[in-house]
Design an enzyme around this catalytic site. Structure first.
Site, short mmCIF file in Angstrom:
data_model
loop_
_atom_site.label_atom_id
_atom_site.label_comp_id
_atom_site.label_asym_id
_atom_site.label_seq_id
_atom_site.Cartn_x
_atom_site.Cartn_y
_atom_site.Cartn_z
N GLU A 104 0.83 -1.21 0.00
CA GLU A 104 0.00 0.00 0.00
C GLU A 104 0.86 1.26 0.00
OE1 GLU A 104 -1.34 1.93 3.29
OE2 GLU A 104 -0.89 0.37 4.74
N LYS B 179 -3.83 -1.39 14.29
CA LYS B 179 -3.07 -0.35 14.99
C LYS B 179 -3.55 -0.23 16.44
CE LYS B 179 -3.63 2.38 11.46
NZ LYS B 179 -3.61 1.70 10.19
N1 PSU Z 1 -0.48 0.80 8.76
C1 PSU Z 1 0.60 1.56 9.07
N2 PSU Z 1 0.55 2.89 8.73
C2 PSU Z 1 -0.51 3.43 8.06
C3 PSU Z 1 -1.64 2.62 7.73
C4 PSU Z 1 -1.55 1.31 8.11
O1 PSU Z 1 1.58 1.07 9.66
O2 PSU Z 1 -0.47 4.62 7.74
C5 PSU Z 1 -2.81 3.20 6.96
C6 PSU Z 1 -3.38 2.11 6.04
O3 PSU Z 1 -3.39 2.62 4.73
C7 PSU Z 1 -4.80 1.89 6.54
C8 PSU Z 1 -5.13 3.27 7.04
O4 PSU Z 1 -5.66 1.44 5.54
O5 PSU Z 1 -3.91 3.64 7.73
C9 PSU Z 1 -6.35 3.26 7.92
O6 PSU Z 1 -6.89 4.55 7.94
P1 PSU Z 1 -8.36 4.78 8.53
O7 PSU Z 1 -8.24 4.45 9.99
O8 PSU Z 1 -8.64 6.22 8.28
O9 PSU Z 1 -9.29 3.88 7.78
#
Ligand code: PSU
Ligand code: MN
Length: 300
Positions: free
Chosen positions: A25, A159
């Site tokens: 990604e 996370k």
């Molecule tokens: N994992 C990481 N760093 C990130 C992300 C994931 O170590 O920046 C990103 C991914 O792209 C994931 C996004 O899909 O954070 C999730 O964002 P949200 O909580 O707004 O859906």
């Protein structure tokens, strides 16, 4: 062939030859890691996938095109340009039609990878249910996306800024498969163990490849499989909890919401930990890339 898609020569060749490919990604590059480490880490990740015998397919939107596999200057653009939005699945057609640029989240990357027939994907930590979601309704589209795609995602759990328990419940409801790689505990991103246990454990990439094939045999492949791969050296817990608490408080004070929440909290971690979280985040991604390559090779 979708006209908005541009494959890098390396990825096009691998697709033609049926060689193992790992999708990567780009939100992590443009919104998850600070400059200049972001570009360095993105390059290292691609190299780790190659060393593992697979081809890296980093996915992003640049000037109205879907890129599957980024060439040198394209990767630099995603890492360094200031006009790179954060695109989830719902944003894709809009950004492409308007000739704009964006990094793709887990949801959007998995969607594009699936369109290209790529089945293995490595990231850092998945999105999930945010704390306070019963009020804010903030749940990452990563979860619903993965409940509809034939994808295997290697990550270090979700996370740790999230409501991990609620996220695990949602994964169950959405029928998304979940196995721990050499662990019985659900990893917590910066932490080796989130405090929640896992029902299923696997010991090898070969075992995972067998599960992936069986999913197709019994037609459960269109609900993704998560391979939870814990970080080896975790962040000291007290420090983690302290930084998280101050980050959540700041986010609330500053009225951060929507898609800005995750990048805000990650940046807060990187600053408040003096780079320690950055180091761990980097280790997480690299280790997931290596395992994803191993699975892609085992599958082919
Ligand atoms: N994992 C990481 N760093 C990130 C992300 C994931 O170590 O920046 C990103 C991914 O792209 C994931 C996004 O899909 O954070 C999730 O964002 P949200 O909580 O707004 O859906
Ligand atoms: Mn959200």
């Amino acid at each position: 062939m979708i006209s908005a898609i541009k494959y890098s020569p390396e990825v096009a060749q691998a697709i033609k030859a049926g060689n193992p490919i790992v999708a990567l990604e780009s939100t992590i590059i443009s919104h998850g890691l600070p400059r200049p480490s972001n570009l360095e880490v993105a390059r290292q990740c691609e190299e780790i996938v190659r060393e593992g015998g697979a081809v890296p397919a980093t996915i992003a939107l640049l000037d109205g095109k879907i890129l599957i596999g980024l060439e040198t200057q394209e990767l630099e653009a995603i890492a360094n340009r200031d006009d790179i939005a954060k695109a989830s699945i719902r944003d894709l057609a809009i950004i492409i039609s308007q000739n704009k640029s964006a990094a793709t989240t887990v949801a959007a990357t998995a969607h594009i990878a699936a369109v290209a027939g790529i089945k293995i994907f490595a990231t850092g930590g998945l999105g999930g249910v945010h704390r306070g979601a019963s009020e804010s309704f903030d749940e990452s589209a990563d979860l619903t996306a993965l409940s509809q795609l034939d994808m295997t995602v290697v990550c270090a759990g979700v996370k740790s800024i999230l409501d991990v328990h609620a996220t695990l419940e949602r994964l169950e409801t959405l029928s998304i498969g979940l196995v721990g790689y050499k662990t019985n505990s659900f990893p917590g991103f910066y932490l080796t163990d989130s405090g929640f246990s896992l029902e299923h454990r696997v010991e090898s990439a070969t075992e995972i490849a067998k599960i992936i094939k069986t999913r197709t045999d019994i037609a459960t492949q269109f609900k993704s499989l998560i391979v939870a791969n814990p970080v080896v050296v975790e962040m000291p817990r007290a420090r983690h909890d302290e930084i998280l608490a101050s980050g959540l408080e700041r986010a609330q004070q500053e009225g951060i919401d929507g898609k800005a929440v995750t990048p805000f909290l990650l940046e807060h971690f990187h600053k408040a930990s003096n780079g320690e979280s950055l180091k761990i985040n980097t280790e997480i991604i690299k280790s997931n890339c290596a395992l994803a390559a191993e699975i892609a090779v085992a599958l082919s």
